[in-house]
Design an enzyme around this catalytic site. Structure first.
Site, PDB file in Angstrom:
ATOM      1  CG  ASP A 133      11.867  -1.507  15.172  1.00 15.85           C
ATOM      2  OD1 ASP A 133      11.200  -0.974  14.062  1.00 15.85           O
ATOM      3  OD2 ASP A 133      11.399  -3.130  15.017  1.00 15.85           O
ATOM      4  CG  ASP A 192      -1.566 -14.311   0.425  1.00 16.05           C
ATOM      5  OD1 ASP A 192      -0.815 -13.101  -0.795  1.00 16.05           O
ATOM      6  OD2 ASP A 192      -0.445 -14.980   0.090  1.00 16.05           O
ATOM      7  CG  ASP A 222      -3.037 -11.094   4.091  1.00 15.53           C
ATOM      8  OD1 ASP A 222      -2.889 -12.092   3.074  1.00 15.53           O
ATOM      9  OD2 ASP A 222      -2.321 -10.288   3.673  1.00 15.53           O
ATOM     10  CG  HIS A 279       0.498  -5.421  -0.395  1.00 10.88           C
ATOM     11  ND1 HIS A 279      -0.489  -6.192   0.446  1.00 10.88           N
ATOM     12  CD2 HIS A 279       1.335  -6.553  -0.170  1.00 10.88           C
ATOM     13  CE1 HIS A 279      -0.431  -7.681  -0.546  1.00 10.88           C
ATOM     14  NE2 HIS A 279       0.370  -7.565  -0.277  1.00 10.88           N
ATOM     15  CG  ASP A 280       0.728  -7.615  -3.605  1.00  8.50           C
ATOM     16  OD1 ASP A 280       1.769  -7.757  -3.686  1.00  8.50           O
ATOM     17  OD2 ASP A 280       0.455  -8.159  -3.817  1.00  8.50           O
ATOM     18  CD  GLU A 302      -3.796 -11.937  -3.611  1.00 10.00           C
ATOM     19  OE1 GLU A 302      -2.632 -10.624  -4.279  1.00 10.00           O
ATOM     20  OE2 GLU A 302      -3.180 -12.570  -3.342  1.00 10.00           O
ATOM     21  CG  ASP A 325       9.563   1.819  14.027  1.00 13.70           C
ATOM     22  OD1 ASP A 325       9.179   1.741  14.803  1.00 13.70           O
ATOM     23  OD2 ASP A 325      10.229   2.927  13.887  1.00 13.70           O
ATOM     24  CG  ASP A 383       4.963  -0.762  15.910  1.00 10.76           C
ATOM     25  OD1 ASP A 383       4.692   0.181  15.984  1.00 10.76           O
ATOM     26  OD2 ASP A 383       6.412  -0.296  15.469  1.00 10.76           O
TER      27      ASP A 383
END
Ligand code: GLC
Length: 552
Positions: A27, A202, A100, A332-333, A259, A23, A31
């Site tokens: 926030d 994706d 992605d 990330h899954d 994917e 970050d 990013d």
């Protein structure tokens, strides 16, 4: 042996889950400028391609996998100028940015869907999958969405149901409509023109729906059937994808990786390689060892090392002569690989080093997932309310509805929650692991004071140092790039070992998955790496040890 590998076959790829990487503005969300500040770190890992999870404008119901505008950057992540600067800076350091492409569905806030739901006869009415209610007002069929609940949602405005493979807010596009396909090609070309290195596609096996959307045989007490079993890899899908390739990527110096959960090793030859539609696909047979068919978290099976060895061996064999394989153990899954493949009680440093040795010496392009190179581990939070992941919440509900207790349902969440891999990247031992100066959107894993990049950078026995050594070994050794794959000790229940061969050059990777010492007779010329400080012991593998060696 084919010595004409392309740049993306010779490099190491790295996945960044943008929300959680770095970050730059306090926030609490990662990013684009945060990523720019870490390019040197990635370069030191020999990374040549970085796949970013979606950064397009999004209401963030599924953290960016619900895109409302494919032509702009979400303000949470920065601006188009930041993105262009990232693409250019990375490129000047030998790193290509890979985007992605989320085009099985859009957000329900996308202008296309806003228009589509207004009436049955406007310019966008046929861009999504709409059906009338059954005579009793119920949904057109009994399909269950992947995140739980019916895959159909009623639109009062249009007076019809629309289909969504994932969340209610993620309506599926109608790929049968040529206008939709053109719109997808336009988006992809727009980003390629900005100089990116390719796409991760994706949820791609769901884009083609069967001609008839028929009821399925229920697979649970809710009377529903998983949409995965009804629409995954439907006949004719490759025609669409071939068209995508012809219109978008053919002849360009970029790569695509689909994917493709549910597309198995047998299908690899049709999906990748000289006649295939993508350069690589992430297939899931080694990731889903505990699931039969659809991933329902409360329904799992036991798996053994032999299952893992078989899954990896099958995809190596399927891409031996044609096609190319993306090697990965995390994304990330999925849960962290240390917990997934070794369980919660094994020393995470040894477990991480063992997985890394396999990841970086199999044949194919390794994809490291952020934090995997530090040995980051799963989290265990007490209440379902502590979880952000939409899938965890849906799976928890499904488990309760199918009779599981709260405790048992939470156990599934602890094992499989996608938040396990989404906690902020652990950069150093300062507050919030150096990820943000604000409040992180998801809590940092409490082990960050011991497990972080800064500490590991200074420790030559750390997981990070091990990754760097393996990365150098891989990039500097033709046999690890070009050599063939052959499994050793096939009947062992404890050892996974294989040899990479290119003429007389032979490198073996051997990993002990058990907590007992194993004998392992190999004609070793030179031990290149051992995961135990102090080096290997000839003829033996200590508990959870990994060794990479040149052999005769
Ligand atoms: C893919 C993504 C996942 C997302 C889903 C819906 O599986 O990896 O994070 O939730 O597609 O877009």
């Amino acid at each position: 042996m084919n010595k004409d590998l392309l740049w993306w076959q010779k490099t190491i790829a790295y996945e960044i889950y943008v929300n959680s990487y770095m970050d730059s503005d306090g926030d609490g969300y990662g990013d684009i400028n945060g990523i720019r500040s870490k390019l040197k770190y990635l370069q030191e890992l020999n990374v040549g391609a970085v796949w970013l999870t979606p950064v397009y404008a999004s209401p963030m119901v599924d953290n960016g996998y619900d895109v409302s505008d494919y032509y702009s950057i979400d303000p949470r992540y920065g601006t188009m100028e930041d993105m262009e600067a990232l693409i250019a800076e990375a490129k000047s350091m030998g790193i290509r940015i890979v985007m992605d492409l989320v085009v099985n569905h859009t957000s329900d806030q996308c202008e296309w869907f806003r228009q589509s739901r207004q009436s049955k006869d406007n310019g966008y009415s046929n861009w999504y999958i709409w059906r009338d209610a059954l005579p009793d007002g119920s949904a057109p069929n009994n399909w269950r969405s992947i995140f739980g609940g019916s895959a159909w949602t009623w639109s009062e405005e249009r007076g019809q149901y629309y289909l969504h493979t994932f969340a209610v807010e993620q309506p599926d596009l109608n790929w049968a409509n040529p206008e939709v396909r053109q719109a997808v090609y336009d988006i992809a070309r727009f980003w390629l023109d900005k100089g990116i290195g390719g796409f991760r596609m994706d949820a791609i096996p769901y884009i083609k729906k069967p001609d008839e959307l028929a009821r399925g045989v229920p697979d649970g007490a809710d009377g529903m059937v998983s949409i995965h079993d009804m629409t995954c890899n439907t006949d004719g899908i490759l025609d669409y994808l071939r068209e995508f390739k012809q219109n978008v990527t053919a002849g360009k110096d970029v790569f695509t990786v689909g994917e493709a959960n549910g597309v198995g090793p047998d299908d690899l030859q049709h999906w990748t390689g000289s006649n295939g539609v993508f350069d690589m696909i992430f297939e899931f047979s080694h990731m889903n060892l505990e699931f039969k068919g659809a991933e329902v978290w409360y329904k799992t099976d036991h798996w053994t090392l032999k299952d893992l060895k078989r899954a990896l061996g099958e995809s190596q064999a399927a891409t031996a002569c044609n096609g190319w394989y993306p090697i990965y153990f995390e994304n990330h899954d999925k849960p962290r690989s240390v917990n997934h493949y070794f369980g919660d009680d094994v020393d995470p440093v040894l477990a991480s080093k063992a997985m890394a040795a396999i990841l970086l010496t199999l044949r194919g392009t390794p994809f490291i997932y952020q934090g995997e190179e530090l040995g980051m581990t799963n989290v265990r939070w007490d209440s379902i309310d502590d979880y952000n992941d939409i899938d965890s919440i849906g799976q928890y509900r499904e488990a309760l509805q199918n009779g599981l207790s709260h405790e048992a349902a939470m156990e599934c969440v602890h094992r499989f929650s996608r938040d396990n891999a989404r906690t902020p990247m652990q950069w150093d031992g300062s507050a919030n692991a150096g990820f943000t100066s604000g409040t992180p959107w998801l809590p940092v894993n409490s082990n960050y004071r011991n497990v972080n990049a800064d500490a590991q950078n200074r420790d030559t026995d750390s997981v990070l140092s091990w990754y760097r050594r393996l990365a150098q070994l891989r990039c500097g050794n033709d046999v690890l790039l070009y050599g063939s794959y052959r499994e050793l000790f096939e009947n062992s229940d404890s050892i996974y070992a294989f040899v990479r061969e290119d003429g007389v050059d032979k490198i073996v990777t051997a990993v002990n998955f058990s907590g007992c010492e194993q004998s392992c007779g190999l004609d070793v010329v030179e031990v290149l790496l051992s995961s135990y400080p102090g080096g290997a012991i000839p003829g033996k593998l200590r508990p959870f040890e990994a060794v990479v060696a040149r052999v005769r």
